[in-house]
Enzyme design. Structure first.
Site, PDB file in Angstrom:
ATOM      1  N   TRP A 221      37.719 -98.534 -47.706  1.00  0.00           N
ATOM      2  CA  TRP A 221      38.631 -97.716 -46.939  1.00  0.00           C
ATOM      3  C   TRP A 221      40.047 -98.559 -46.892  1.00  0.00           C
ATOM      4  CZ3 TRP A 221      40.105 -99.045 -41.762  1.00  0.00           C
ATOM      5  CH2 TRP A 221      41.370 -98.109 -41.311  1.00  0.00           C
ATOM      6  N   HIS A 392      44.119-101.244 -36.078  1.00  0.00           N
ATOM      7  CA  HIS A 392      43.475 -99.805 -35.827  1.00  0.00           C
ATOM      8  C   HIS A 392      42.491 -99.761 -34.747  1.00  0.00           C
ATOM      9  CE1 HIS A 392      41.520 -95.939 -37.443  1.00  0.00           C
ATOM     10  NE2 HIS A 392      42.670 -96.056 -38.248  1.00  0.00           N
TER      11      HIS A 392
HETATM   12  O1  SFD Z   1      44.170 -92.147 -41.527  1.00  0.00           O
HETATM   13  C1  SFD Z   1      49.883-111.554 -48.147  1.00  0.00           C
HETATM   14  N1  SFD Z   1      46.183 -97.016 -41.356  1.00  0.00           N
HETATM   15  C2  SFD Z   1      46.794 -95.798 -40.369  1.00  0.00           C
HETATM   16  N2  SFD Z   1      47.876 -96.025 -39.744  1.00  0.00           N
HETATM   17  C3  SFD Z   1      48.804 -94.878 -39.349  1.00  0.00           C
HETATM   18  O2  SFD Z   1      49.581 -95.004 -38.592  1.00  0.00           O
HETATM   19  N3  SFD Z   1      48.441 -93.580 -39.628  1.00  0.00           N
HETATM   20  C4  SFD Z   1      47.343 -93.218 -40.527  1.00  0.00           C
HETATM   21  O3  SFD Z   1      46.900 -92.333 -41.044  1.00  0.00           O
HETATM   22  C5  SFD Z   1      46.463 -94.534 -40.861  1.00  0.00           C
HETATM   23  N4  SFD Z   1      45.313 -94.404 -41.690  1.00  0.00           N
HETATM   24  C6  SFD Z   1      45.107 -95.507 -42.491  1.00  0.00           C
HETATM   25  C7  SFD Z   1      45.600 -96.672 -42.345  1.00  0.00           C
HETATM   26  C8  SFD Z   1      45.520 -97.731 -43.250  1.00  0.00           C
HETATM   27  C9  SFD Z   1      44.740 -97.062 -44.448  1.00  0.00           C
HETATM   28  C10 SFD Z   1      44.271 -98.140 -45.622  1.00  0.00           C
HETATM   29  C11 SFD Z   1      44.283 -96.027 -44.643  1.00  0.00           C
HETATM   30  C12 SFD Z   1      44.442 -94.921 -43.598  1.00  0.00           C
HETATM   31  C13 SFD Z   1      43.607 -95.595 -46.215  1.00  0.00           C
HETATM   32  C14 SFD Z   1      46.294 -98.367 -40.643  1.00  0.00           C
HETATM   33  C15 SFD Z   1      47.756 -98.780 -41.012  1.00  0.00           C
HETATM   34  O4  SFD Z   1      48.120 -98.898 -42.469  1.00  0.00           O
HETATM   35  C16 SFD Z   1      47.878-100.515 -40.534  1.00  0.00           C
HETATM   36  O5  SFD Z   1      47.432-100.402 -39.242  1.00  0.00           O
HETATM   37  C17 SFD Z   1      48.894-101.347 -40.779  1.00  0.00           C
HETATM   38  O6  SFD Z   1      49.510-100.993 -42.317  1.00  0.00           O
HETATM   39  C18 SFD Z   1      48.782-102.751 -40.452  1.00  0.00           C
HETATM   40  O7  SFD Z   1      49.906-103.589 -40.732  1.00  0.00           O
HETATM   41  P1  SFD Z   1      49.615-105.005 -41.306  1.00  0.00           P
HETATM   42  O8  SFD Z   1      51.301-105.498 -41.383  1.00  0.00           O
HETATM   43  O9  SFD Z   1      49.128-105.746 -40.099  1.00  0.00           O
HETATM   44  O10 SFD Z   1      49.164-105.138 -42.450  1.00  0.00           O
HETATM   45  P2  SFD Z   1      49.645-104.407 -43.953  1.00  0.00           P
HETATM   46  O11 SFD Z   1      50.399-103.240 -43.842  1.00  0.00           O
HETATM   47  O12 SFD Z   1      48.278-104.227 -44.757  1.00  0.00           O
HETATM   48  O13 SFD Z   1      50.176-105.636 -44.606  1.00  0.00           O
HETATM   49  C19 SFD Z   1      49.647-106.919 -45.104  1.00  0.00           C
HETATM   50  C20 SFD Z   1      50.619-107.461 -45.687  1.00  0.00           C
HETATM   51  O14 SFD Z   1      50.389-109.093 -46.148  1.00  0.00           O
HETATM   52  C21 SFD Z   1      50.485-109.249 -47.656  1.00  0.00           C
HETATM   53  N5  SFD Z   1      49.560-110.457 -47.931  1.00  0.00           N
HETATM   54  N6  SFD Z   1      51.091-112.244 -48.279  1.00  0.00           N
HETATM   55  C22 SFD Z   1      51.109-113.289 -48.874  1.00  0.00           C
HETATM   56  N7  SFD Z   1      49.926-114.300 -48.906  1.00  0.00           N
HETATM   57  C23 SFD Z   1      48.855-113.672 -48.611  1.00  0.00           C
HETATM   58  N8  SFD Z   1      47.647-114.360 -48.674  1.00  0.00           N
HETATM   59  C24 SFD Z   1      48.570-112.230 -48.292  1.00  0.00           C
HETATM   60  N9  SFD Z   1      47.516-111.750 -47.885  1.00  0.00           N
HETATM   61  C25 SFD Z   1      48.042-110.285 -47.549  1.00  0.00           C
HETATM   62  C26 SFD Z   1      50.099-107.950 -48.140  1.00  0.00           C
HETATM   63  O15 SFD Z   1      50.412-107.941 -49.821  1.00  0.00           O
HETATM   64  C27 SFD Z   1      50.953-106.897 -47.286  1.00  0.00           C
HETATM   65  O16 SFD Z   1      52.186-107.055 -47.450  1.00  0.00           O
HETATM   66  S1  SFD Z   1      43.667 -93.630 -41.108  1.00  0.00           S
HETATM   67  O17 SFD Z   1      42.847 -94.104 -41.788  1.00  0.00           O
HETATM   68  O18 SFD Z   1      43.850 -93.481 -39.818  1.00  0.00           O
HETATM   69  P1  AMP Z   2      41.155 -91.849 -38.670  1.00  0.00           P
HETATM   70  O1  AMP Z   2      41.313 -90.984 -39.724  1.00  0.00           O
HETATM   71  O2  AMP Z   2      39.506 -91.592 -38.306  1.00  0.00           O
HETATM   72  O3  AMP Z   2      41.592 -93.262 -38.639  1.00  0.00           O
HETATM   73  O4  AMP Z   2      41.818 -91.315 -37.260  1.00  0.00           O
HETATM   74  C1  AMP Z   2      43.256 -91.219 -37.328  1.00  0.00           C
HETATM   75  C2  AMP Z   2      43.586 -90.951 -35.626  1.00  0.00           C
HETATM   76  O5  AMP Z   2      42.984 -90.123 -35.088  1.00  0.00           O
HETATM   77  C3  AMP Z   2      43.110 -92.286 -35.027  1.00  0.00           C
HETATM   78  O6  AMP Z   2      43.867 -92.537 -33.930  1.00  0.00           O
HETATM   79  C4  AMP Z   2      41.757 -92.166 -34.447  1.00  0.00           C
HETATM   80  O7  AMP Z   2      41.374 -92.837 -33.136  1.00  0.00           O
HETATM   81  C5  AMP Z   2      41.948 -90.632 -34.177  1.00  0.00           C
HETATM   82  N1  AMP Z   2      40.592 -89.753 -34.104  1.00  0.00           N
HETATM   83  C6  AMP Z   2      39.802 -89.492 -35.336  1.00  0.00           C
HETATM   84  N2  AMP Z   2      38.866 -88.892 -35.002  1.00  0.00           N
HETATM   85  C7  AMP Z   2      38.728 -88.481 -33.659  1.00  0.00           C
HETATM   86  C8  AMP Z   2      37.856 -87.802 -32.856  1.00  0.00           C
HETATM   87  N3  AMP Z   2      36.955 -87.097 -33.183  1.00  0.00           N
HETATM   88  N4  AMP Z   2      38.420 -87.880 -31.516  1.00  0.00           N
HETATM   89  C9  AMP Z   2      39.439 -88.222 -31.239  1.00  0.00           C
HETATM   90  N5  AMP Z   2      40.387 -89.095 -31.864  1.00  0.00           N
HETATM   91  C10 AMP Z   2      40.047 -89.235 -33.153  1.00  0.00           C
END
Ligand code: SFD
Ligand code: AMP
Length: 630
Positions: A221, A392
């Site tokens: 993921w 997260h």
């Molecule tokens: O749906 C080096 N995230 C979600 N955030 C949201 O706001 N909405 C969502 O819908 C989110 N969902 C989600 C999320 C992530 C993923 C993978 C999926 C779905 C499939 C989380 C956010 O993406 C996350 O919180 C932020 O991106 C975190 O930011 P940061 O800056 O801590 O990490 P980064 O963006 O991954 O960047 C890391 C950087 O470091 C570089 N890097 N560079 C040099 N040398 C090294 N050794 C290095 N190692 C790494 C990378 O290249 C990158 O530039 S949902 O699931 O909830």
């Molecule tokens: P996720 O796709 O699971 O990463 O969820 C996206 C956002 O929705 C995050 O802020 C989660 O904490 C929230 N979330 C996901 N599922 C639920 C749920 N069943 N109830 C409340 N919050 C949720």
């Protein structure tokens, strides 16, 4: 084939060095460049990949998960603190959470200004997925945020160095004065010198054996290319770490790892076991055992996982997301008007596919491959392998100084500075400030960017870099090439050799230890004192073999150092779970020998610190400060 002697050393000097190019680092670069330009300072950002598509948001996202809506009077920053406290079972740095919450909305407004399409309703208001989440057309989310950071850097005479893998910190006593790394494309060893350093290199994936093995190996993921560089860097700098036991296990669409948020919150879908029961309803009594957190809403993410796990443990799997039921229920409103019904169904179908096409393309491909039409057929969901991700719903990362205007016990430096001087941590790299997600990570980067420039202006001194240390690091970091070159001819198969181990083999060994002893997927997330102690013993032996990893090319050299970084995160995780003698986050992990939550002894942070001089780990408890009146 490269050997150590082939490598040129490239020196890059700056005032502020930003490590990583993801959401937090781009936030830091955007803000720091503004203040740097005003003060004639130079900012350099280093990314292991191409910043347009690097990090967790490489494929895009379909929601902004943190938006408080303070201006519109929707919510307050204090309410966000309550939400995070509740979701992390009482363990969060409320000062940091509050600081991000009060700044995050302006970050989201910048995203919109830079071209991100946030969904709007007929009245022009943002379309919410849930209380804190906004829907976006996010395929190009990362490109938009990277472009703003690059423009800001260019405008301030800064520099972006791409495709350089950062390995180790450069220290002058307890002060960070730079970093070393190597190019992933050319035979170049990089030495970065700076007056202050911000770590934003993301979380750690593939420390545990993933569900996807064999032909699917690498699928996860969270992005497989984030190997724990942030935590490794701060640990090796001797900085204090926090919540290294708090891994995150998300429930995701099985095998494609599609997120569930849009389904639970936007489409209001149910998840059920194979025998049809809604585990959130059927096991609601269990929540009583985890009060007060289990009884408040929303139920913490780990407890939601746990209730599903009760069914899988009882052999009632697979679990299913009832996508068909949810879509039909929404469309039902239009059932008396066949034309409107058809239109609504089409709209829902496209939203369902877009959710994955914007963010986790492989899930859409898997749906196509399995002949799934979400409006007709439900999909399997499952708990993923554990990840280390402070941004997260996990909490691991560096222990950082809090905002100056709050009266807390956590202030020793500039906001977001670790306990190592001049070293700041953000995003997945800073701990105990969960639920910042993409927008909050960017906001935290901006906070740290401004503070780091302030530090440079008030205290910055020319970095004192030990040349002999740099030479020693260069030799060690490039050693896997010589190990391969000098021994490859001894056996027929270059990958089977008693003198060395290939990085892929080493990774499997690390993942096996973590999976079996530290509560991975095949252990049903259960561990115990005895298992953790045995795991630590095996980890010690693995560590001894880590300098026996060989590399044939730059890509494999990167794999070697990614492995080493993961191994250090793994050790800090084992030690922290061993230290915390309770089960606080069932659904993330279970200490089978201490199966209950123990608020009297363990409502506290578990912190750890590795001493670069003695090589010893220190484990400690830290008090939780609760915001007055919140
Ligand atoms: O749906 C080096 N995230 C979600 N955030 C949201 O706001 N909405 C969502 O819908 C989110 N969902 C989600 C999320 C992530 C993923 C993978 C999926 C779905 C499939 C989380 C956010 O993406 C996350 O919180 C932020 O991106 C975190 O930011 P940061 O800056 O801590 O990490 P980064 O963006 O991954 O960047 C890391 C950087 O470091 C570089 N890097 N560079 C040099 N040398 C090294 N050794 C290095 N190692 C790494 C990378 O290249 C990158 O530039 S949902 O699931 O909830
Ligand atoms: P996720 O796709 O699971 O990463 O969820 C996206 C956002 O929705 C995050 O802020 C989660 O904490 C929230 N979330 C996901 N599922 C639920 C749920 N069943 N109830 C409340 N919050 C949720």
């Amino acid at each position: 084939m490269p050997v150590t002697a082939d490598f040129e050393t490239v020196e890059v000097s700056s005032d502020l060095l930003i490590l990583g190019g993801g959401f937090s680092a781009c936030g830091a670069a955007t803000e720091a460049a503004y203040w740097a330009k005003k003060n004639g300072l130079k900012v350099v950002m280093v990314d292991k990949a191409a910043t347009d598509r690097s990090g967790a948001v490489a494929m895009g996202l379909s929601a902004i998960n943190q938006y408080v809506g303070i201006g519109a009077g929707d919510n307050t920053a204090e309410e966000y603190v309550q939400y995070v406290r509740q979701d992390l079972m009482g363990v969060s740095r409320e000062d940091l959470v509050y600081n991000i919450a009060r700044h995050v909305d302006s970050t989201v407004h910048l995203f919109e200004k830079w071209g991100l399409n946030i969904w709007k309703d007929e009245e022009g208001k943002y379309v919410h997925e849930g209380r804190w989440q906004l829907m976006i057309n996010g395929e190009s989310y990362k490109i938009i945020i990277a472009e703003a950071a690059k423009n800001a850097l260019n405008d301030a005479g800064g520099e972006l160095v791409e495709r350089v893998f950062v390995v180790e910190p450069l220290m002058d006593g307890n002060k960070c004065v730079g970093a070393v790394g190597f190019s992933t494309r050319e035979n170049k060893f990089y030495v970065f010198k700076a007056k202050a350093v911000i770590v934003g290199m993301g979380g750690a994936v593939h420390v545990f054996r993933p569900r996807s093995v064999g032909e699917g190996f690498g699928r996860s993921w969270y992005p497989p290319f984030n190997s724990g560089s942030s935590a490794y860097f701060t640990i090796r700098a001797g900085a204090e770490m926090t919540c290294q036991e708090v891994r995150f296990i998300p429930v995701r669409f099985k095998d494609g790892y599609g997120p569930v948020g849009a389904w639970f919150l936007l489409f209001k879908s149910r998840a059920v076991s194979a025998v049809g029961g809604d585990y959130m309803v059927e096991h609601a009594d269990e929540l009583e055992n985890w009060k007060p957190y289990g009884l408040a809403k929303p139920i913490p993410a780990n407890l939601r996982n746990y209730l599903g796990m009760i069914d899988t443990d009882a052999g009632k799997g697979p679990l299913y997301m009832e996508t068909d039921e949810a879509i039909q229920k929404i469309a039902e409103e239009y059932k008396d008007d066949p034309k409107a019904f058809k239109k609504k169904m089409k709209e829902l179908e496209s939203e369902a596919w877009e959710d994955f096409l914007d963010m986790t393309i492989s899930q859409a491909i898997l749906w196509a491959g399995l002949n799934v039409k979400p409006e007709e057929k439900h999909s399997e969901i499952a708990a993923c392998e554990p990840y280390f991700i402070g941004s997260h719903s996990g909490a691991s990362g560096a222990w950082v100084s809090g905002p100056e205007d709050l009266d807390t016990p956590y202030k020793w430096g500039y906001t977001n500075m670790t306990t190592a001087e001049a070293l700041f941590a953000v995003g997945d790299g800073s701990g105990a400030s969960s639920h910042k997600f993409s927008s909050g990570s960017h906001a935290e980067g901006r906070i740290a960017g401004k503070q780091a420039i302030k530090y440079i202006l008030e205290k910055g001194a020319e970095p004192n870099v030990d040349k002999a240390k740099v030479e020693e690091l260069k030799k060690n970091i490039l050693a896997p090439f010589d190990l391969f070159e000098n021994n490859k001819g001894k056996y027929t198969d270059p990958e089977v050799n008693t003198e060395y181990i290939m990085p892929r083999q080493f990774l499997h060994r690390l993942q096996k230890i973590m999976d079996e002893y530290a509560g991975g997927v095949t252990s049903a997330f259960k561990t115990s004192k005895a298992l953790l102690e045995r795991g630590l013993e095996l980890m010690g032996l693995l560590k001894e073999d880590s300098d026996k990893q060989a590399a044939r090319d730059l890509h494999e050299l990167m794999r070697v150092w990614e492995n080493n970084q993961r191994m250090w995160i793994a050790e800090s995780h084992l030690r922290s779970m061993l230290f915390r003698e309770e089960t606080r986050w069932p659904g993330y992990y279970f200490r089978a020998d201490t199966p209950k939550m123990d608020n009297d002894n363990w409502l506290c942070f578990v912190n750890c610190k590795w001493d670069p001089n003695s090589g010893e780990w220190e484990m400690m408890k830290r008090d939780i400060w609760t915001m007055p009146g919140v």
